[in-house]
Design a protein around this motif. Structure first.
Motif, PDB file in Angstrom:
ATOM      1  N   PRO A  73      -0.174  16.604 -11.552  1.00 18.17           N
ATOM      2  CA  PRO A  73      -0.655  17.286 -10.340  1.00 18.17           C
ATOM      3  C   PRO A  73       0.385  18.228  -9.736  1.00 18.17           C
ATOM      4  CG  PRO A  73      -1.269  14.973 -10.301  1.00 18.17           C
ATOM      5  CD  PRO A  73      -0.337  15.140 -11.471  1.00 18.17           C
ATOM      6  N   PHE A  89       0.765  21.336 -11.998  1.00 19.83           N
ATOM      7  CA  PHE A  89      -0.345  22.279 -11.885  1.00 19.83           C
ATOM      8  C   PHE A  89      -0.288  23.087 -10.581  1.00 19.83           C
ATOM      9  CE2 PHE A  89      -2.975  19.343 -14.769  1.00 19.83           C
ATOM     10  CZ  PHE A  89      -2.642  20.097 -15.893  1.00 19.83           C
ATOM     11  N   VAL A  90       0.329  22.509  -9.546  1.00 15.73           N
ATOM     12  CA  VAL A  90       0.444  23.212  -8.272  1.00 15.73           C
ATOM     13  C   VAL A  90       1.630  24.166  -8.258  1.00 15.73           C
ATOM     14  CG1 VAL A  90       0.928  22.911  -5.810  1.00 15.73           C
ATOM     15  CG2 VAL A  90      -0.733  21.430  -6.944  1.00 15.73           C
TER      16      VAL A  90
END
Length: 510
Positions: free
Chosen positions: A188, A191-192
């Motif tokens: 996560p 991906f950010v």
């Protein structure tokens, strides 16, 4: 003879006392994401072994391949950033890291997991020099020093967070994904941060010309594998002659690497490693000490983790909590190295070696309580001292190794020194594995794992003796007037400067 055009990078922009520059915030976020993934993977060794029915040798590969891949492209990654743009290489490296993590998370077997770990290491070796280059380009003076201190603190914090988050998810077996959380926990954030980096990182200046030493990189990779493969596979395979032959073949491979680099120098090209640097006594002896330091710098934590989870039958979360103070102790050891170097010179390496040996003895005394009395938290004081001592040893070794390098060669020398430490760390996992698993054998009991850990502590103490014997071979130095602290290695950022005396020799120190 033709030479490549020289590109002068733009002067750093000093942002005063503020570290809220958007480029620095992006660099910190990327560093946090990368180190979280490293901490998460380190705590997952038993879960990976049990979940994929991996052998002891394959688990050593899991730990070592990241270090190997990182080391083999570190210098090359920095050079590629100079030629094709820091921003571009940072996005490529970080994107590749995210992709390799996805591959590891969905891997059907241990072979694919090992491939993912190798690619992660390569990607980290590409991205890491770019992170440091952004800081160097963005800040000057005291602001740069503060930026590096924040950068190092973030690294220690991220490693701990990666361990704890991964350990909690693996221990709870959330969604039944077990060991895969060693990779999934990072995604996560990855991906950010990649899209943010692509939007916020400033553009690179135009770069032209230049070449990279691809042949040297390939030959060094072959030589490294010829060392690692026999050391990791030898014990389980019974040390057949063909494995010993591979180990012997590493010597001509290393000789071939030296020959390739010398030929590039004669042609006026830029080698991966400039052999002329080894004409400096501080650089030559310092790298020998760096090999010894690297052998024990990472491997100890690997086998402590295995002992806590296998020997004491504790969860990944408990192992993460017990080893979480080590990266912070290492950071404070690095900070302590600066004043020690200013007052004690080369003797700082001896201080680090003695403290590391004392830490090993503390762990050995703790282990002597026996499996009936001993609890894993009893090991923590010795491990914290070990982390602190290694912080001193590594930072002092880096600082003194680079002390006499001319400014024009500083980048190349720093890359070589970092590569030596990383390769030695990979080899150290193999060497410690021979000792640890040789003692544990097929006896899967708490006592056997405690004996295995004790054997690694004796090995650690022995390597400290080698460090102590070698340090007087270094030249003496005198402390120079403190100024902006340069970066010598991604994992050891607070490095004080030394100045040779006016006559070209050295004085002061010890």
């Amino acid at each position: 003879m033709t030479t490549d055009p020289i590109v002068v990078p733009p002067a750093p922009t000093d942002t005063g006392s503020s570290l809220r520059h958007r480029a620095f915030l992006v660099v910190v976020a990327l560093q946090f994401a990368l180190i979280i993934a490293m901490g998460a993977a380190g705590i997952a060794l038993p879960a990976v072994q049990e979940g994929l029915d991996a052998s002891d040798g394959e688990i050593q590969w899991f730990a070592a391949l990241f270090q190997l891949g990182f080391a083999l492209v570190l210098v090359l990654g920095g050079r590629l950033g100079d030629l094709f743009g820091t921003r571009r290489l940072l996005l490529i490296g970080f994107g590749l890291f995210v992709g390799a993590t996805v591959l590891g998370a969905v891997a059907p077997n241990i072979a694919v997991v090992l491939l993912a770990r190798l690619v992660q290491g390569i990607a980290g070796g590409i991205a890491s020099p770019q992170l440091l280059a952004v800081i160097q380009r963005t800040f000057v003076g005291d602001t740069r020093t503060r930026a590096f201190a924040v950068f190092m603190t973030v690294a220690a914090s991220a490693f701990m967070v990666g361990q704890l988050v991964s350990g909690a998810l693996i221990s709870s077996d959330v969604l039944g994904w077990g060991w895969r959380w060693a990779f999934l926990a990072f995604l996560p954030l990855g991906f950010v941060t990649w899209p943010l980096a692509s939007r916020l990182l400033p553009p690179d200046p135009v770069r032209v010309g230049g070449r990279v030493d691809v042949v040297g990189s390939v030959v060094l990779a072959v030589a490294s594998l010829l060392v690692l493969f026999p050391l990791i596979q030898g014990q389980s395979a019974g040390w057949p002659l063909w494995l010993l032959g591979l180990l012997v073949a590493a010597l001509p491979a290393l000789a071939a690497f030296v020959a390739v680099e010398r030929r590039l120098v004669r042609r006026g090209a830029e080698p991966l490693v400039d052999p002329a640097l080894f004409g400096l006594r501080s650089f030559r002896v310092g790298n020998v000490i760096g090999v010894v330091t690297g052998l024990l710098s990472f491997a100890v934590v690997v086998f402590v983790t295995l002992t806590i989870q296998y020997g004491f039958d504790r969860s990944a979360l408990e192992a993460a909590a017990l080893t979480a103070p080590i990266p912070f102790a290492n950071m404070f050891g690095s900070l302590a190295a600066a004043p020690l170097l200013r007052t004690m010179g080369r003797t700082t390496i001896a201080v680090g070696a003695v403290l590391t040996a004392v830490a090993a003895v503390v762990v050995l005394v703790t282990l002597s309580f026996g499996s009936d009395v001993l609890e894993p938290f009893h090991l923590v004081p010795g491990l914290v001292l070990l982390g602190f001592a290694l912080g001193i040893s590594i930072s002092a070794t880096v600082a003194i190794t680079l002390a006499d390098v001319p400014e024009v060669s500083a980048g190349s020398a720093s890359g070589v020194q970092s590569t030596v430490l990383q390769l030695a760390s990979a080899v150290g996992i193999a060497v410690y594995g021979i000792v640890f698993f040789g003692v544990v054998g097929d006896v899967d009991t708490e006592a056997s794992y405690l004996d295995g850990l004790g054997a690694t502590m004796w090995l650690t103490a022995g390597l400290c003796v080698v460090q102590f014997v070698l340090y007087p071979l270094l030249p003496r130095h005198t402390a120079g007037r403190p100024h902006a602290i340069p970066v010598a290695d991604p994992d050891n950022l607070i490095i004080p400067a030394f100045e040779p005396d006016a006559a070209g020799g050295h004085h002061g120190g010890r």
